[in-house]
Structure formats: C-alpha cells, structure tokens
Enzyme design. Sequence first.
Site, PDB file in Angstrom:
ATOM      1  N   GLY A  16       9.145  17.844   6.016  1.00 24.63           N
ATOM      2  CA  GLY A  16       9.279  18.456   4.687  1.00 24.63           C
ATOM      3  C   GLY A  16       8.052  18.379   3.797  1.00 24.63           C
ATOM      4  O   GLY A  16       8.174  18.457   2.575  1.00 24.63           O
ATOM      5  N   MET A 105      13.215  24.556  12.573  1.00 25.01           N
ATOM      6  CA  MET A 105      12.936  24.738  13.987  1.00 25.01           C
ATOM      7  C   MET A 105      13.963  25.591  14.743  1.00 25.01           C
ATOM      8  O   MET A 105      13.849  25.764  15.944  1.00 25.01           O
ATOM      9  CB  MET A 105      12.717  23.379  14.676  1.00 25.01           C
ATOM     10  CG  MET A 105      11.476  22.643  14.177  1.00 25.01           C
ATOM     11  SD  MET A 105      10.038  23.713  13.752  1.00 25.01           S
ATOM     12  CE  MET A 105       9.012  23.473  15.200  1.00 25.01           C
ATOM     13  N   LEU A 108      16.247  32.181  13.566  1.00 27.97           N
ATOM     14  CA  LEU A 108      17.301  32.837  12.780  1.00 27.97           C
ATOM     15  C   LEU A 108      17.877  34.012  13.560  1.00 27.97           C
ATOM     16  O   LEU A 108      17.165  34.677  14.319  1.00 27.97           O
ATOM     17  CB  LEU A 108      16.738  33.353  11.457  1.00 27.97           C
ATOM     18  CG  LEU A 108      16.298  32.313  10.424  1.00 27.97           C
ATOM     19  CD1 LEU A 108      15.648  33.022   9.242  1.00 27.97           C
ATOM     20  CD2 LEU A 108      17.468  31.450   9.968  1.00 27.97           C
ATOM     21  N   HIS A 124       3.273  28.989   9.696  1.00 28.47           N
ATOM     22  CA  HIS A 124       3.040  28.646  11.097  1.00 28.47           C
ATOM     23  C   HIS A 124       1.624  28.073  11.229  1.00 28.47           C
ATOM     24  O   HIS A 124       0.680  28.623  10.655  1.00 28.47           O
ATOM     25  CB  HIS A 124       3.202  29.891  11.978  1.00 28.47           C
ATOM     26  CG  HIS A 124       3.045  29.588  13.422  1.00 28.47           C
ATOM     27  ND1 HIS A 124       4.013  28.930  14.155  1.00 28.47           N
ATOM     28  CD2 HIS A 124       2.006  29.791  14.270  1.00 28.47           C
ATOM     29  CE1 HIS A 124       3.583  28.771  15.394  1.00 28.47           C
ATOM     30  NE2 HIS A 124       2.368  29.284  15.490  1.00 28.47           N
ATOM     31  N   GLU A 158      11.199  39.065  15.429  1.00 28.87           N
ATOM     32  CA  GLU A 158      10.465  38.391  16.506  1.00 28.87           C
ATOM     33  C   GLU A 158       9.886  37.082  15.973  1.00 28.87           C
ATOM     34  O   GLU A 158       9.505  37.002  14.805  1.00 28.87           O
ATOM     35  CB  GLU A 158       9.330  39.285  17.009  1.00 28.87           C
ATOM     36  CG  GLU A 158       9.822  40.455  17.836  1.00 28.87           C
ATOM     37  CD  GLU A 158       8.689  41.392  18.206  1.00 28.87           C
ATOM     38  OE1 GLU A 158       7.714  40.936  18.829  1.00 28.87           O
ATOM     39  OE2 GLU A 158       8.778  42.568  17.834  1.00 28.87           O
ATOM     40  N   GLU A 189      -2.096  24.329   4.884  1.00 29.00           N
ATOM     41  CA  GLU A 189      -0.718  24.842   4.750  1.00 29.00           C
ATOM     42  C   GLU A 189      -0.206  24.587   3.339  1.00 29.00           C
ATOM     43  O   GLU A 189       0.425  25.439   2.719  1.00 29.00           O
ATOM     44  CB  GLU A 189       0.207  24.156   5.762  1.00 29.00           C
ATOM     45  CG  GLU A 189      -0.092  24.494   7.208  1.00 29.00           C
ATOM     46  CD  GLU A 189       0.920  23.888   8.171  1.00 29.00           C
ATOM     47  OE1 GLU A 189       2.125  23.873   7.865  1.00 29.00           O
ATOM     48  OE2 GLU A 189       0.494  23.415   9.239  1.00 29.00           O
TER      49      GLU A 189
HETATM   50  C1  GAR Z   1       4.188  22.527   9.830  1.00 27.89           C
HETATM   51  O1  GAR Z   1       2.957  22.264  10.442  1.00 27.89           O
HETATM   52  C2  GAR Z   1       4.597  23.974  10.038  1.00 27.89           C
HETATM   53  O2  GAR Z   1       3.524  24.852  10.007  1.00 27.89           O
HETATM   54  C3  GAR Z   1       5.197  23.902  11.407  1.00 27.89           C
HETATM   55  O3  GAR Z   1       5.937  22.699  11.435  1.00 27.89           O
HETATM   56  C4  GAR Z   1       5.333  21.769  10.531  1.00 27.89           C
HETATM   57  C5  GAR Z   1       6.362  21.297   9.564  1.00 27.89           C
HETATM   58  O4  GAR Z   1       5.845  20.275   8.755  1.00 27.89           O
HETATM   59  N1  GAR Z   1       6.030  25.029  11.671  1.00 27.89           N
HETATM   60  C6  GAR Z   1       6.115  25.639  12.832  1.00 27.89           C
HETATM   61  O5  GAR Z   1       5.499  25.279  13.827  1.00 27.89           O
HETATM   62  C7  GAR Z   1       7.037  26.856  12.854  1.00 27.89           C
HETATM   63  N2  GAR Z   1       6.788  27.680  13.994  1.00 27.89           N
HETATM   64  P1  GAR Z   1       6.547  19.890   7.399  1.00 27.89           P
HETATM   65  O6  GAR Z   1       8.028  19.659   7.740  1.00 27.89           O
HETATM   66  O7  GAR Z   1       5.874  18.625   6.969  1.00 27.89           O
HETATM   67  O8  GAR Z   1       6.356  21.035   6.452  1.00 27.89           O
END
Ligand code: GAR
Length: 216
Positions: A16, A105, A108, A124, A158, A189
């Site tokens: 999170g 994860m 949808l 992502h 997709e 991010e």
């Molecule tokens: C993040 O790095 C996000 O980009 C990735 O999971 C992590 C979640 O971290 N998402 C994916 O790989 C989706 N395909 P967080 O729970 O600390 O935000």
Amino acid sequence: MEGKVINIGILVSGRGSNMEAIIRKVEEGYIKNAKVVVVISSRRDAPALEKARAHGIETLFIDPKDFWKEPDPEKRERLRVEYDKNIIAELEKRNVNLVLLAGYMLKLSPYFIRKYKGRIMNIHPSLLPAFPGLNAQKQALDYGVKYTGCTVHFVDEEVDHGPIILQAVVPVHDDDTVETLSERILKKEHEIYPEAVRLYVEGKLEVLGRKVKIKS
Ligand code: GAR
C-alpha cells in the site's frame, strides 16, 4: 470541475505504498476536490489496510475465497464476476467515481471494467508495453535494458494495456538487484500516480483511442 468532489476507491492486495502516497497528496491539498472514501483489499493481512486506517479511511476486506483456483474456466469467470460485483456494491454505496488499483493483484472482470470504463487507473512498474504482468522489475533486469520505469494507465480488458497517462524513466545500474531497482522505480511511482490522479480530478485528461491528451 470546480466544486464537484470526486470520490476515490482504492483496491489493494499488499503493502500500500502507492495508496499512501495518493492519500497524502489528498490530505495535503495537492489533489483538491477529491476524497478517498474506501480502501478495499483482496487480502485480509494486507499492510495497506492498517496504513489506510491510520489516515482515518474506511477499509474493507472482501474475501475472494481463492476463486482463481477453480479449475473449470467458465465457473472461474463466474466466480470472478461475483467477486467483482461484491466490490462494485461497496463502491456504489459510497458513490465512488474513480477506482485506483494500487498493487491490486487480481485481474478485474470485463464486467467491472465496462462498468467503470475510463474511470479505473493502474500503476505498473515498467515502461509499458515492455514487461507487463508479474515481476516486471525482474523481467527488465533479465532482459538487460538500460532504462526501465513505471506507467500509470487507464485499465482496459487486457492486462497492463490501457491508454497511458504518465510514465517515468528510471536507469538500470550494472549492480542492480530486483530490490534496488524496485526501490528506485517505486520512488517514481509515488510521484506519477498522485500526479495522474490530480490531472484526472482536475478534468485535464482526454482519452482519444489509445492516446491520453493532457490539457493545460
Ligand atoms: C508497485 O510496485 C506496483 O507498481 C506493482 O505492485 C507494487 C505495489 O506496491 N503493481 C503491479 O505490478 C501491477 N501489475 P504498493 O502496494 O506498495 O503500492
């Protein structure tokens, strides 16, 4: 968009940190006219839940009961839609008009995506369309790219595919491990996801086919 408050629902499965970065930017008033009204987790033990509660945000765990383990593909899809309908019911109760996936994860269902078309964002950890799916940072290291990064995009049917809103580039160092690279990407991010949300809330994103125009 002056005056209209956007109610945000965030779907999570884990740590999170992106969720928290967005909540902070709302709290600080950087993202105005928006409220994070609920955080919904597909995992009971997701650390994101505690983090959200610490910000005074309502949290829910909706149990997916391992529906993805169902061997019959048709039944599995039915279970996925049923699960998504449970989420939608909670989002509708709270008049959510923007759904953010933040380390969520589960895939949808098309039902969910059609219902919130143009109103679901995801982050992502790669420069899409490179390295979609799981373990994007490891995929980038294994491939030997010199630069990777992260992408915020609208969600379509997709995986890791919809119209791209923002991207940030991150260099790959020779001595990087998955951990060091992930950490460098994660910092970016936390910058671009809240920024994309701000642009949406301010009505500055226009989707033209695959392209997202950012209005000034
Ligand atoms: C993040 O790095 C996000 O980009 C990735 O999971 C992590 C979640 O971290 N998402 C994916 O790989 C989706 N395909 P967080 O729970 O600390 O935000």
